[in-house]
Design an enzyme around this catalytic site. Structure first.
Site, PDB file in Angstrom:
ATOM      1  N   GLY A 288       0.768  -1.236   0.000  1.00 45.47           N
ATOM      2  CA  GLY A 288       0.000   0.000   0.000  1.00 45.47           C
ATOM      3  C   GLY A 288       0.797   1.284   0.000  1.00 45.47           C
ATOM      4  N   VAL A 289       2.133   1.199  -0.057  1.00 43.00           N
ATOM      5  CA  VAL A 289       2.937   2.431   0.006  1.00 43.00           C
ATOM      6  C   VAL A 289       3.043   3.129  -1.355  1.00 43.00           C
ATOM      7  CG1 VAL A 289       4.301   1.672   1.975  1.00 43.00           C
ATOM      8  CG2 VAL A 289       5.105   1.163  -0.347  1.00 43.00           C
ATOM      9  N   GLY A 290       2.679   2.443  -2.432  1.00 39.16           N
ATOM     10  CA  GLY A 290       2.731   3.076  -3.751  1.00 39.16           C
ATOM     11  C   GLY A 290       3.827   2.549  -4.653  1.00 39.16           C
ATOM     12  N   LYS A 291       4.195   1.291  -4.487  1.00 40.93           N
ATOM     13  CA  LYS A 291       5.254   0.701  -5.323  1.00 40.93           C
ATOM     14  C   LYS A 291       4.890   0.726  -6.796  1.00 40.93           C
ATOM     15  CE  LYS A 291       5.037  -3.231  -3.263  1.00 40.93           C
ATOM     16  NZ  LYS A 291       3.987  -2.841  -2.301  1.00 40.93           N
ATOM     17  N   THR A 292       3.645   0.402  -7.103  1.00 36.78           N
ATOM     18  CA  THR A 292       3.222   0.353  -8.502  1.00 36.78           C
ATOM     19  C   THR A 292       3.321   1.723  -9.150  1.00 36.78           C
ATOM     20  OG1 THR A 292       1.729  -1.500  -8.057  1.00 36.78           O
ATOM     21  CG2 THR A 292       1.333  -0.221 -10.058  1.00 36.78           C
TER      22      THR A 292
ATOM     23  N   ASP B  31       2.670  -8.468  -8.501  1.00 36.85           N
ATOM     24  CA  ASP B  31       1.701  -8.227  -7.438  1.00 36.85           C
ATOM     25  C   ASP B  31       0.331  -8.716  -7.912  1.00 36.85           C
ATOM     26  OD1 ASP B  31      -0.070  -7.152  -5.538  1.00 36.85           O
ATOM     27  OD2 ASP B  31       1.342  -5.552  -5.077  1.00 36.85           O
TER      28      ASP B  31
ATOM     29  N   ASN C 203       6.935   8.375  -0.346  1.00 37.63           N
ATOM     30  CA  ASN C 203       5.746   8.596  -1.168  1.00 37.63           C
ATOM     31  C   ASN C 203       4.558   9.001  -0.292  1.00 37.63           C
ATOM     32  OD1 ASN C 203       4.308   8.597  -3.630  1.00 37.63           O
ATOM     33  ND2 ASN C 203       3.519   6.550  -3.226  1.00 37.63           N
TER      34      ASN C 203
END
Length: 317
Positions: free
Chosen positions: A12-16, A39, A250
């Site tokens: 949920g940290v914004g890797k994508t 993922d 992020n």
């Protein structure tokens, strides 16, 4: 920059978002790029607003950028089918049904998911990477990623022990020949040893490639839980002799204007101050440098917004 770039981090940290932004930047700078998602959320399709599968497809409107999404369930089933086919050729017909039963039971065992997914992205590195200057991996959350990256050493040693036991058993069988009978030379061309040797070479390739031709970045949010998770992840990478190249902060809170004095503005200022403390903690206490500070957007990160996020990354294509 190495050919293979991994973006990891807590769920949920914004890797994508970050991995797609970096891949977009590479492509627009003339670097032929493939972005790969391991993922199960399949968020890469959401970012580019088009569907991707387990083969590279061109990203609409971005020249030089392809994307693919690896489905973990499909990969695990394919992985088990390959094992079933290989073993069925090496055992009696009476054993085939037992093999099938054991493989079905193994579908839900710990490690089966990681093993299949690991095979999938190493196959991408070996089989799909030739046309590309850069392959960007949007990985699963950190815990799963670290288990994947630890497989080469763990399974390499395990396969060594299996090879030793297999050779030992064949040697004892050959020495059991009696009378004038020539001992059967089973060691040469033994299908089990051949398969184990191939797996050993596979894991040796994976381990060497990730140490010498891969760059790892960790994405985190400016809260204490995420910072703590990042610290543990850095330690995990270090234990596996893998270096984290940089950290990406992020979802930072934008500061309100100086003339705003309402309740919302006071809340934002306090939140920004807390986040600055977390960033200072990362800068002062972590060895990998902070290579990006990305503020939250009011709109979804797609199209032109993706390019804006890419500009905030101090990571050269």
């Amino acid at each position: 920059m190495e050919q293979f770039v991994f973006f990891g981090g807590k769920g949920g940290v914004g890797k994508t978002t970050v991995s797609c932004a970096y891949a977009h930047r590479c492509a627009t700078d003339g670097v032929r790029t493939l972005v790969v998602s391991t993922d199960p959320a399949h968020s890469v399709s959401d970012v580019f607003d088009q569907q991707f599968a387990d083969e590279p497809r061109s990203v609409n409107g971005v020249e030089g950028l392809d994307a693919m999404e690896i489905d973990p369930e499909d990969e695990m089933q394919r992985h088990l089918d390959e094992i079933r086919e290989s073993l069925s050729e090496q055992v009696s017909a009476a054993m085939v049904s037992e093999i099938n039963r054991q493989l079905e039971m193994s579908h839900g065992t710990p490690g089966a998911y990681e093993s299949a997914l690991f095979d999938a992205f190493v196959d991408v590195m070996r089989e799909e990477s030739d046309p590309y200057d850069r392959v960007v991996f949007d990985t699963a959350p950190t815990g799963s990623t670290l288990r994947l990256l630890g497989l080469p050493d763990f399974l390499g040693d395990w396969i060594d022990r299996l090879l030793y036991k297999r050779k030992q058993s064949i040697d004892l069988f050959e020495k059991a020949a009696i009378g004038d009978m020539e001992p059967r030379r089973l060691l040469e061309g033994d299908p089990v040893i051949e398969r184990l040797q191939k797996r050993k070479e596979f894991f040796e390739y994976a381990g060497e490639t990730m140490r010498t031709d891969a760059a790892f970045f960790l994405v985190f949010n400016p809260d204490q839980l995420s910072v703590n998770e990042t610290a543990r992840a850095i330690e995990g990478f270090t234990d596996r002799d893998l270096r984290v190249r940089g950290l990406v902060a992020n979802k930072l809170t934008p500061s309100p204007d100086d003339d705003e004095t309402g309740r919302g503005a006071r809340y934002l200022r306090e939140k920004v101050e807390t986040e600055r403390d977390r960033l200072a903690q990362v800068r002062d206490g972590f060895e990998p440098p902070l290579v990006a500070e990305i503020e939250s957007r009011t709109t979804e990160v797609r199209g032109d917004v993706l390019a804006d996020v890419a500009d905030a990354l101090d990571v050269e294509p």
